[in-house]
Scaffold this motif. Structure first.
Motif, mmCIF file in Angstrom:
data_model
loop_
_atom_site.group_PDB
_atom_site.id
_atom_site.type_symbol
_atom_site.label_atom_id
_atom_site.label_comp_id
_atom_site.label_asym_id
_atom_site.label_seq_id
_atom_site.Cartn_x
_atom_site.Cartn_y
_atom_site.Cartn_z
ATOM 1 N N ASP A 101 42.335 38.371 27.273
ATOM 2 C CA ASP A 101 42.375 39.578 28.089
ATOM 3 C C ASP A 101 41.212 40.469 27.701
ATOM 4 O OD1 ASP A 101 44.822 38.645 28.991
ATOM 5 O OD2 ASP A 101 46.001 40.043 27.786
ATOM 6 N N CYS B 248 49.084 35.483 34.339
ATOM 7 C CA CYS B 248 48.438 35.452 33.024
ATOM 8 C C CYS B 248 49.344 34.968 31.909
ATOM 9 C CB CYS B 248 47.873 36.828 32.674
ATOM 10 S SG CYS B 248 49.122 38.053 32.198
ATOM 11 N N CYS C 64 48.797 41.206 33.938
ATOM 12 C CA CYS C 64 48.380 41.050 35.332
ATOM 13 C C CYS C 64 49.358 41.643 36.323
ATOM 14 C CB CYS C 64 48.162 39.564 35.654
ATOM 15 S SG CYS C 64 49.709 38.614 35.740
ATOM 16 N N ARG D 163 41.879 42.345 32.541
ATOM 17 C CA ARG D 163 41.604 41.121 33.294
ATOM 18 C C ARG D 163 41.526 39.939 32.332
ATOM 19 N NH1 ARG D 163 43.073 44.018 36.531
ATOM 20 N NH2 ARG D 163 42.140 44.663 38.507
ATOM 21 N N GLN D 164 41.869 38.760 32.849
ATOM 22 C CA GLN D 164 41.899 37.541 32.049
ATOM 23 C C GLN D 164 40.692 36.660 32.384
ATOM 24 O OE1 GLN D 164 44.839 38.480 33.943
ATOM 25 N NE2 GLN D 164 45.300 39.681 32.140
ATOM 26 N N TYR D 165 40.055 36.114 31.337
ATOM 27 C CA TYR D 165 38.919 35.225 31.534
ATOM 28 C C TYR D 165 39.033 34.040 30.577
ATOM 29 C CZ TYR D 165 37.109 39.174 34.127
ATOM 30 O OH TYR D 165 36.982 40.192 35.030
ATOM 31 N N GLY E 237 37.688 44.485 38.205
ATOM 32 C CA GLY E 237 37.422 43.916 36.896
ATOM 33 C C GLY E 237 36.058 43.273 36.791
ATOM 34 N N SER E 238 35.722 42.422 37.756
ATOM 35 C CA SER E 238 34.436 41.723 37.677
ATOM 36 C C SER E 238 33.273 42.693 37.851
ATOM 37 C CB SER E 238 34.367 40.614 38.725
ATOM 38 O OG SER E 238 34.323 41.135 40.042
#
Length: 331
Positions: A57, A285, A280, A66-68, A93-94
């Motif tokens: 996160d 997530c 999320c 946000r999760q990546y 987020g992005s």
């Protein structure tokens, strides 16, 4: 945020996960609208180990989390690497990552967490679409290191939009790049033509790709559990799903609550003063996964497999509800 790392307990009382502040030690554009970030501990400390399929996160402030997926070398404990696609129609987020997280910036991080784990198999068929290559990339390295037979079908809009083609190039014919403007849609019918012994299919990408892979596997007799997918966005809600009230018992807190139709389990628990980790709020997530002690969950997440849903041992309390009048959770 303090530089010191802390151990945060997940919702269901399982193992603690790392939470702290990392520094953007490197940043590079690896495809059109895709940047990679190299995250390091400010004191140079080693970061927790992780396995292929894990994500972290990013705590971006003002409630924006946000999760990546982690996509670097899991043997390198000095840094974590993520890749982020700029999504103009996204929820912010992005854009924050692309516009605010310059080299040298600090960012809150929590994790790693893994709901897309690579299970042992003699053979793998990987399918990636667009930025869905990020969790698949370390899976190919792990499969190669294990001596497994594997191939990767990797699609994107154009070759310039497809990240990490250079890192995949040494694998030669095991990787099948398929830019849509050159080859058309992915030939899933041929790629998934027939189930193989001890073969697993791992897929990550946009929802139309996931739905097409699921349809192919169902139609061609792949056994239950052979397909493993990761969704970036939640499944479409079932308009016929019931959303009545039910009794909720929190075993560790000693509370008995009523979940109203317009509230989630998570909202009800938090309103009662019981704090649990969540992120999320849409069942993608896994942060709020909680152990179920009694009752039958009405699973509405986009993470659990059919086998896990049938077992009913855990649920994502941000979206899932109860099929009966009473639910007891380990909270």
């Amino acid at each position: 945020m303090s530089v010191a790392a802390v151990a945060a307990a997940p919702a269901g009382g399982g193992a603690a996960e790392w939470t702290g502040e990392l520094i953007v030690a490197g940043r590079a554009e690896v495809a059109a609208d895709v940047v990679t970030l190299t995250l390091r501990h400010p004191a140079g400390d080693e970061l927790p180990a992780w396995e292929p399929g894990a994500h972290i996160d990013l705590l971006l402030g003002k409630g924006l989390t946000r999760q990546y997926s982690l996509c670097g070398d899991r043997g390198d404990r000095s840094a974590w690497h993520i890749a982020v696609l700029r999504e103009p129609a996204g929820r912010g987020g992005s854009a924050y990552v692309h516009d605010q997280l310059a080299e040298g910036a600090a960012v809150g991080v929590r994790g790693p967490r893994n709901h897309f784990a690579l299970r042992p198999a003699a053979r793998y068929l990987f399918v990636a679409g667009g930025i869905g290559i990020t969790p698949i990339l370390p899976m190919t390295a792990a499969a190669e290191a294990a001596g497994a037979d594997w191939t990767l079908l990797y699609g994107g809009r154009t070759r310039t939009s497809m990240a990490f083609l250079d890192r995949l190039a040494p694998y030669g014919g095991k990787v099948r790049p398929a830019p849509q403007d050159e080859t058309g849609l992915l030939d899933l019918a041929s790629y998934l033509a027939a189930p193989g012994p001890d073969t697993l299919v791992y897929c990550c990408g946009p929802e139309p790709l996931l739905a097409a892979v699921e349809e192919q596997c169902r139609g061609r007799g792949w056994p239950s559990g052979a397909l493993v997918v990761e969704r970036f966005k939640p499944r479409a809600a079932d308009p016929a799903a019931a959303s009545g009230s039910f009794e909720l018992v929190l075993s560790r807190s000693g509370l008995t609550l009523t979940v109203q139709p317009e509230l989630s389990v998570l909202q009800t628990v938090e309103a009662a003063g019981v704090q649990v980790l969540s992120s999320c709020q849409e069942g993608t997530c896994g942060t709020c996964e909680t152990d179920v002690l009694e009752g039958e969950p009405d699973h509405r997440d986009s993470l659990l497999s059919e086998e896990e849903r049938a077992a009913g041992e855990t649920m994502m309390i941000c979206v899932s509800r109860c099929r009966g009048p009473r639910l007891v959770l380990d909270l």
